[in-house]
Scaffold this active site. Structure first.
Site, short mmCIF file in Angstrom:
data_model
loop_
_atom_site.label_atom_id
_atom_site.label_comp_id
_atom_site.label_asym_id
_atom_site.label_seq_id
_atom_site.Cartn_x
_atom_site.Cartn_y
_atom_site.Cartn_z
N GLY A 1 0.83 -1.21 0.00
CA GLY A 1 0.00 0.00 0.00
C GLY A 1 0.86 1.25 0.00
CG ASP B 1 -4.20 -9.97 -5.22
OD1 ASP B 1 -4.33 -9.44 -4.09
OD2 ASP B 1 -5.04 -10.75 -5.70
CE1 TYR C 1 -9.32 -0.44 6.87
CE2 TYR C 1 -10.21 0.69 8.78
CZ TYR C 1 -9.18 0.49 7.88
OH TYR C 1 -8.02 1.20 8.01
CB ALA D 1 -9.83 -6.66 7.94
#
Length: 372
Positions: A146, A200, A288, A291
């Site tokens: 990211g 990925d 979210y 996670a």
């Protein structure tokens, strides 16, 4: 109905109707209505109008502040004169909080129950460490997932400012990410060697190939920083399996894939980003938060496994950060976020990223595997 109400501007209504009509009339009244009934039998069917006057004190302060100020001043004077007195209460010390709840549960109290913290002070013992400016080896490489946008990019900038000479910035689109070329040029101007790669992170095989490529083409890989995330915001009633999987794979499965791909790599640091949403939530982001909570738990397990290899594993749970993503939120949602924060403002990315330096230092060994 409207003709009855319009004559007094919805601020006062005097009428004698049957119960059904009176119920509809109440819906037409202005905010903060007061009610008075001469015949209690007519009010029994509308229980909240029975034999009392109701005032919404919260609305009174905002809609009629002068009246509120006068009424509260009169009440304070009555308390001082002894005409009014506070409700009775019973005090329990904090170590007897269970007893307090039992008394309340059994309705054995009159008035209020108060839990006092004055006699019970928490004992917090924490080693003191001198925090020094953290620097990293120039001939070392950090891989940042990211890393081509948002918080991951700000973290990469922080690492470069602390001496890291080689960065691998990973995103789903690599150099096709908007602005990627400018990012590479920015770091190059600082003397930092940068690889912007597409991967990925939820694909275990692709992550292994990525790490193998980095080991062949870059100086020794010493740090991992996992900031990759996928967002699929929905109200909890609209969540489905696919929505949960999309978010969990990028954050949780991605962290595991990084661990598996670097089992034979002599790392020094593994930093994962969780979030304060795991504690206080955020509307539309249940997936979210789940996670991030999983990442926090994984960090503890990884710390136990990797501690014998002298790899510092830490999980940072920052608050709400002022990034490109939050800037794109509707004003109402952005204001709601700010309302949850004691400082009343979103955190700056560089402020949160600086925590990485403390966690990656030897002085932080005592919080290894902890979530801050």
């Amino acid at each position: 109905m409207e003709s009855v109400v319009s004559g007094v501007g919805k601020s006062a209504v005097s009428a004698a109707f049957n119960t059904a009509i009176r119920s509809m009339l109440w819906l037409c009244a202005a905010p903060m209505p007061c009610s008075k009934s001469r015949d209690a039998t007519h009010c029994q069917s509308i229980s909240w109008l029975s034999a009392f006057f109701g005032i919404d004190a919260d609305q009174l302060q905002t809609q009629r502040p002068r009246l509120a100020a006068r009424l509260f001043s009169e009440m304070v004077a009555l308390f001082r004169e002894g005409v009014l007195s506070p409700l009775p209460y019973r005090v329990f010390t904090a170590d007897r909080v269970v007893d307090a709840f039992r008394v309340m549960q059994q309705a054995r109290h009159i008035g209020k129950i108060v839990v006092s913290m004055t006699s019970v002070l928490p004992r917090i013992e924490q080693p003191l460490h001198r925090r020094e400016r953290i620097t990293f080896q120039k001939e070392s490489t950090w891989l940042v997932t990211g890393g081509l946008s948002g918080f991951g990019l700000d973290s990469a900038r922080w690492l470069a400012a602390r001496g890291v000479g080689n960065l691998v910035l990973v995103g789903r689109r690599g150099m096709d990410t908007p602005g990627a070329a400018d990012i590479v040029n920015e770091f190059s101007a600082q003397g930092v060697s940068v690889l912007a790669l597409a991967c990925d992170i939820a694909d275990g095989g692709a992550v292994k190939e990525l790490v193998a490529h980095v080991q062949k083409t870059m100086p020794p890989l010493k740090g991992l920083l996992h900031a990759a995330a996928v967002f699929d915001d929905r109200l909890i009633m609209n969540l489905d399996a696919q929505s949960m999987e999309n978010v969990l794979r990028a954050k949780l499965v991605g962290a595991w894939n990084l661990h598996q791909a670097t089992l034979d790599v002599p790392l020094e640091h593994f930093v994962l980003y969780s979030s304060i949403t795991t504690a206080i939530g955020n509307p539309g982001q249940a997936n979210y938060a789940a996670a991030k909570a999983g990442v926090a738990g994984m960090s503890r397990a990884l710390a136990q496994e990797l501690g014998s290899r002298n790899i510092t594993v830490n999980c940072v749970a920052p608050g709400f950060i002022d990034t490109d993503m939050t800037k794109e939120l509707p004003d109402a949602q952005r204001e709601a976020l700010q309302g949850k924060i004691a400082l009343g403002r979103l955190g700056k990315p560089e402020e949160i990223a600086s925590v990485v330096g403390f966690l990656a230092s030897p002085a932080a060994s005592y919080v290894t595997g902890a979530t801050l």
